[in-house]
Enzyme design. Structure first.
Site, PDB file in Angstrom:
ATOM      1  N   ASP A 103       0.842  -1.194   0.000  1.00 41.61           N
ATOM      2  CA  ASP A 103       0.000   0.000   0.000  1.00 41.61           C
ATOM      3  C   ASP A 103       0.880   1.247   0.000  1.00 41.61           C
ATOM      4  OD1 ASP A 103      -2.167  -1.684   0.240  1.00 41.61           O
ATOM      5  OD2 ASP A 103      -2.304  -1.463   2.420  1.00 41.61           O
TER       6      ASP A 103
HETATM    7  N1  URA Z   1      -1.254  -5.922   3.852  1.00 46.33           N
HETATM    8  C1  URA Z   1      -1.724  -4.666   3.872  1.00 46.33           C
HETATM    9  O1  URA Z   1      -2.749  -4.393   4.481  1.00 46.33           O
HETATM   10  N2  URA Z   1      -1.042  -3.729   3.212  1.00 46.33           N
HETATM   11  C2  URA Z   1       0.121  -3.963   2.564  1.00 46.33           C
HETATM   12  O2  URA Z   1       0.711  -3.057   1.993  1.00 46.33           O
HETATM   13  C3  URA Z   1       0.605  -5.286   2.547  1.00 46.33           C
HETATM   14  C4  URA Z   1      -0.110  -6.256   3.202  1.00 46.33           C
END
Ligand code: URA
Length: 239
Positions: A103
């Protein structure tokens, strides 16, 4: 065998148009002979290519370990946001991509490569490659949560069930005063916002998330967010 202009462009010597110009200007030589035709075919495994009397070796695949900082997106191109590919300095190679997504606000290990087969092996759910995350979580994470994660939790929304595979949760620290917990969570799936949604499913909120490892590849502690390095031979072999 590949075209001379592609050879040079792949190695980051310029755009396809730029290197075509260099070739036509007589600045390149193959096995000691000046070649002025961009379409000239080179055996990249055997022949010696020079540009301005400097040897340009061909490397089919490139592999970088990036400590992704928060605030950049895991994409090759984006009209508004800065991408992880832009962090690889002098990345003139057009075919690099991030093997998987983190993310925008997540930090940590991201492999950037042009090796599609390896990326597929690492990312395909069938291959069950473990990914370990460190998180700071708002709320007191309990052994009860550990048990729930081991059984898999429902991270679905609006009545649509979406069960996760088992996740291994290790509680590193809980602070009753601040109500913040620090944990490690290992999962092998890569569902959208999976770690955040797993904690939401048990009534907690991830405030900071960092990927620590992916299969045998472990985030290098010497890389601060935004820094990267090439994978070592050993890391590549064990992947
Ligand atoms: N899980 C998440 O919630 N975000 C990420 O970036 C990776 C795994």
């Amino acid at each position: 065998m590949i075209r001379l202009d592609k050879y040079l462009a792949d190695m980051g010597e310029g755009t396809r148009q730029e290197v075509k110009k260099y070739i036509r200007q007589g600045r390149t030589a193959v096995d000691g002979k000046v070649i002025k035709k961009p379409e000239y075919k080179v055996d990249e495994t055997k022949q010696r290519v020079m540009l301005d009397e400097r040897e340009v070796c061909y490397q089919q695949f490139e592999y970088y370990m990036l400590n992704k900082p928060a605030g950049v997106v895991s994409a090759t191109e984006d009209p508004r946001e800065k991408t992880v590919i832009e962090l690889i300095a002098g990345h003139k190679r057009k075919d690099l991509f991030p093997a998987g997504r983190l993310d925008k606000d997540t930090e940590g290990l991201l492999l950037v490569t042009n090796d599609g087969a390896l990326a597929h092996r690492l990312l395909s759910p069938r291959h069950h490659v473990d990914k370990c995350y460190y998180a700071r979580v708002r709320g007191i994470v309990t052994e009860e949560d550990t048990k729930k994660f081991l059984e898999g939790v429902d991270i679905g929304t609006k009545g649509h069930e979406e069960q996760t595979a088992p996740g291994r949760l290790v509680i590193l620290k809980t602070d009753e005063m601040t109500e913040i917990s620090e944990i490690l969570l290992t999962i092998h799936e890569g569902k959208y916002h999976q770690v955040k949604r797993m904690f939401e499913a048990v009534g907690k909120k991830v405030e900071y998330l960092r990927r620590e490892s992916m299969g045998s590849l472990v985030l290098d502690k010497d890389l601060s967010p935004g820094q990267y390095r090439k994978l070592t031979e050993k890391e590549l072999e064990s992947l």
